[in-house]
Design a protein around this motif. Structure first.
Motif, PDB file in Angstrom:
ATOM      1  N   LYS A 185      60.819 -23.765 -39.868  1.00 57.90           N
ATOM      2  CA  LYS A 185      62.042 -22.986 -39.716  1.00 57.90           C
ATOM      3  C   LYS A 185      62.763 -22.895 -41.064  1.00 57.90           C
ATOM      4  O   LYS A 185      63.015 -23.911 -41.708  1.00 57.90           O
ATOM      5  CB  LYS A 185      62.951 -23.633 -38.681  1.00 57.90           C
ATOM      6  N   VAL A 186      63.101 -21.668 -41.456  1.00 61.35           N
ATOM      7  CA  VAL A 186      63.773 -21.429 -42.732  1.00 61.35           C
ATOM      8  C   VAL A 186      65.243 -21.845 -42.607  1.00 61.35           C
ATOM      9  O   VAL A 186      65.952 -21.415 -41.706  1.00 61.35           O
ATOM     10  CB  VAL A 186      63.666 -19.941 -43.142  1.00 61.35           C
ATOM     11  N   GLN A 187      65.677 -22.678 -43.538  1.00 62.88           N
ATOM     12  CA  GLN A 187      67.044 -23.175 -43.578  1.00 62.88           C
ATOM     13  C   GLN A 187      67.920 -22.248 -44.426  1.00 62.88           C
ATOM     14  O   GLN A 187      67.403 -21.391 -45.146  1.00 62.88           O
ATOM     15  CB  GLN A 187      67.068 -24.599 -44.159  1.00 62.88           C
ATOM     16  N   GLY A 188      69.216 -22.427 -44.381  1.00 70.41           N
ATOM     17  CA  GLY A 188      70.159 -21.594 -45.104  1.00 70.41           C
ATOM     18  C   GLY A 188      69.994 -21.596 -46.614  1.00 70.41           C
ATOM     19  O   GLY A 188      70.373 -20.659 -47.296  1.00 70.41           O
ATOM     20  N   ASP A 189      69.408 -22.673 -47.147  1.00 70.01           N
ATOM     21  CA  ASP A 189      69.183 -22.767 -48.590  1.00 70.01           C
ATOM     22  C   ASP A 189      67.772 -22.323 -48.986  1.00 70.01           C
ATOM     23  O   ASP A 189      67.315 -22.608 -50.091  1.00 70.01           O
ATOM     24  CB  ASP A 189      69.452 -24.187 -49.075  1.00 70.01           C
ATOM     25  N   ASP A 190      67.079 -21.631 -48.087  1.00 70.85           N
ATOM     26  CA  ASP A 190      65.700 -21.158 -48.270  1.00 70.85           C
ATOM     27  C   ASP A 190      64.670 -22.275 -48.336  1.00 70.85           C
ATOM     28  O   ASP A 190      63.528 -22.044 -48.711  1.00 70.85           O
ATOM     29  CB  ASP A 190      65.559 -20.244 -49.496  1.00 70.85           C
ATOM     30  N   SER A 191      65.049 -23.491 -47.959  1.00 70.18           N
ATOM     31  CA  SER A 191      64.053 -24.543 -47.769  1.00 70.18           C
ATOM     32  C   SER A 191      63.471 -24.352 -46.371  1.00 70.18           C
ATOM     33  O   SER A 191      63.965 -23.537 -45.588  1.00 70.18           O
ATOM     34  CB  SER A 191      64.680 -25.928 -47.919  1.00 70.18           C
ATOM     35  N   VAL A 192      62.424 -25.098 -46.057  1.00 69.49           N
ATOM     36  CA  VAL A 192      61.756 -24.952 -44.763  1.00 69.49           C
ATOM     37  C   VAL A 192      61.618 -26.315 -44.099  1.00 69.49           C
ATOM     38  O   VAL A 192      61.118 -27.265 -44.710  1.00 69.49           O
ATOM     39  CB  VAL A 192      60.364 -24.290 -44.937  1.00 69.49           C
ATOM     40  N   ARG A 193      62.073 -26.413 -42.848  1.00 77.02           N
ATOM     41  CA  ARG A 193      61.901 -27.622 -42.043  1.00 77.02           C
ATOM     42  C   ARG A 193      60.557 -27.498 -41.341  1.00 77.02           C
ATOM     43  O   ARG A 193      60.357 -26.635 -40.491  1.00 77.02           O
ATOM     44  CB  ARG A 193      63.027 -27.781 -41.028  1.00 77.02           C
ATOM     45  N   VAL A 194      59.615 -28.359 -41.710  1.00 72.41           N
ATOM     46  CA  VAL A 194      58.237 -28.274 -41.236  1.00 72.41           C
ATOM     47  C   VAL A 194      58.129 -28.677 -39.773  1.00 72.41           C
ATOM     48  O   VAL A 194      58.627 -29.720 -39.361  1.00 72.41           O
ATOM     49  CB  VAL A 194      57.304 -29.158 -42.104  1.00 72.41           C
ATOM     50  N   MET A 195      57.446 -27.823 -39.010  1.00 75.48           N
ATOM     51  CA  MET A 195      57.135 -28.118 -37.611  1.00 75.48           C
ATOM     52  C   MET A 195      55.673 -28.539 -37.485  1.00 75.48           C
ATOM     53  O   MET A 195      55.331 -29.381 -36.665  1.00 75.48           O
ATOM     54  CB  MET A 195      57.415 -26.890 -36.753  1.00 75.48           C
ATOM     55  N   ALA A 196      54.810 -27.913 -38.301  1.00 77.22           N
ATOM     56  CA  ALA A 196      53.379 -28.235 -38.302  1.00 77.22           C
ATOM     57  C   ALA A 196      52.821 -27.907 -39.675  1.00 77.22           C
ATOM     58  O   ALA A 196      53.282 -26.976 -40.337  1.00 77.22           O
ATOM     59  CB  ALA A 196      52.643 -27.432 -37.237  1.00 77.22           C
ATOM     60  N   ALA A 197      51.829 -28.684 -40.100  1.00 81.08           N
ATOM     61  CA  ALA A 197      51.188 -28.444 -41.399  1.00 81.08           C
ATOM     62  C   ALA A 197      49.696 -28.706 -41.275  1.00 81.08           C
ATOM     63  O   ALA A 197      49.288 -29.672 -40.632  1.00 81.08           O
ATOM     64  CB  ALA A 197      51.791 -29.338 -42.471  1.00 81.08           C
ATOM     65  N   THR A 198      48.902 -27.846 -41.892  1.00 78.85           N
ATOM     66  CA  THR A 198      47.447 -28.001 -41.899  1.00 78.85           C
ATOM     67  C   THR A 198      46.965 -28.031 -43.334  1.00 78.85           C
ATOM     68  O   THR A 198      47.215 -27.099 -44.097  1.00 78.85           O
ATOM     69  CB  THR A 198      46.766 -26.829 -41.161  1.00 78.85           C
ATOM     70  N   ASP A 199      46.272 -29.099 -43.704  1.00 79.20           N
ATOM     71  CA  ASP A 199      45.727 -29.259 -45.055  1.00 79.20           C
ATOM     72  C   ASP A 199      44.389 -28.530 -45.135  1.00 79.20           C
ATOM     73  O   ASP A 199      43.511 -28.755 -44.307  1.00 79.20           O
ATOM     74  CB  ASP A 199      45.546 -30.749 -45.346  1.00 79.20           C
ATOM     75  N   PHE A 200      44.249 -27.638 -46.120  1.00 77.00           N
ATOM     76  CA  PHE A 200      43.000 -26.902 -46.316  1.00 77.00           C
ATOM     77  C   PHE A 200      42.173 -27.446 -47.466  1.00 77.00           C
ATOM     78  O   PHE A 200      41.182 -26.844 -47.860  1.00 77.00           O
ATOM     79  CB  PHE A 200      43.277 -25.414 -46.541  1.00 77.00           C
ATOM     80  N   GLY A 201      42.577 -28.569 -48.030  1.00 80.88           N
ATOM     81  CA  GLY A 201      41.809 -29.200 -49.084  1.00 80.88           C
ATOM     82  C   GLY A 201      42.095 -28.635 -50.467  1.00 80.88           C
ATOM     83  O   GLY A 201      42.939 -27.765 -50.638  1.00 80.88           O
ATOM     84  N   PRO A 202      41.351 -29.135 -51.465  1.00 87.57           N
ATOM     85  CA  PRO A 202      41.637 -28.764 -52.851  1.00 87.57           C
ATOM     86  C   PRO A 202      41.142 -27.373 -53.256  1.00 87.57           C
ATOM     87  O   PRO A 202      41.548 -26.852 -54.276  1.00 87.57           O
ATOM     88  CB  PRO A 202      40.921 -29.842 -53.663  1.00 87.57           C
ATOM     89  N   GLN A 203      40.266 -26.770 -52.479  1.00 84.30           N
ATOM     90  CA  GLN A 203      39.729 -25.458 -52.836  1.00 84.30           C
ATOM     91  C   GLN A 203      40.507 -24.364 -52.137  1.00 84.30           C
ATOM     92  O   GLN A 203      40.039 -23.789 -51.177  1.00 84.30           O
ATOM     93  CB  GLN A 203      38.241 -25.324 -52.453  1.00 84.30           C
ATOM     94  N   GLY A 204      41.657 -24.058 -52.649  1.00 84.78           N
ATOM     95  CA  GLY A 204      42.451 -22.984 -52.061  1.00 84.78           C
ATOM     96  C   GLY A 204      42.300 -21.709 -52.870  1.00 84.78           C
ATOM     97  O   GLY A 204      42.494 -21.707 -54.072  1.00 84.78           O
ATOM     98  N   ASP A 205      41.913 -20.618 -52.221  1.00 84.08           N
ATOM     99  CA  ASP A 205      41.829 -19.321 -52.877  1.00 84.08           C
ATOM    100  C   ASP A 205      43.028 -18.505 -52.419  1.00 84.08           C
ATOM    101  O   ASP A 205      43.101 -18.080 -51.274  1.00 84.08           O
ATOM    102  CB  ASP A 205      40.523 -18.621 -52.515  1.00 84.08           C
ATOM    103  N   PHE A 206      43.964 -18.294 -53.324  1.00 82.36           N
ATOM    104  CA  PHE A 206      45.216 -17.632 -52.974  1.00 82.36           C
ATOM    105  C   PHE A 206      45.229 -16.157 -53.356  1.00 82.36           C
ATOM    106  O   PHE A 206      46.256 -15.512 -53.258  1.00 82.36           O
ATOM    107  CB  PHE A 206      46.390 -18.358 -53.631  1.00 82.36           C
TER     108      PHE A 206
END
Length: 106
Positions: free
Chosen positions: A64-85
């Motif tokens: 959820k995006v907070q008023g200061d543009d930070s994000v309160r995490v509800m769920a996170a998934t790690d995709f490892g070190p090989q991220g293609d962005f």
């Protein structure tokens, strides 16, 4: 999770204050119950107890995006070190260009 979670990068956060979003980024900093990811810019995260992030790994965050543009995490998934962005920004751009397919602007 049945809530609509549009994909965003840092430049879009201000349009989604108080809403739940989905972000793909690279973990750039970890410090206790906070972290930062690079997702088209730096995003501060407020972690929950279930979020187990690793420095320099790709991660998908739903939160959820907070008023200061930070994000309160509800769920996170790690995709490892090989991220293609390379495709991430194109997918986010298409999500917002054709928003009527992905979410309703309120």
């Amino acid at each position: 999770m049945s809530e609509i979670t549009p994909r965003v990068t840092q430049p879009y956060l201000g349009h989604f204050t108080g809403k739940v979003v989905r972000i793909l980024g690279k973990v750039s900093e970890l410090q206790g119950d906070t972290a930062s990811i690079d997702a088209g810019g730096n995003i501060a995260l407020h972690l929950n107890r279930e979020a187990h992030l690793t420095l320099n790994h790709a991660v998908e965050v739903i939160g959820k995006v907070q008023g200061d543009d930070s994000v309160r995490v509800m769920a996170a998934t790690d995709f490892g070190p090989q991220g293609d962005f390379n495709a991430v920004e194109a997918v986010v751009d298409a999500t917002h260009r054709y928003h009527e397919i992905f979410y309703n602007k309120d």
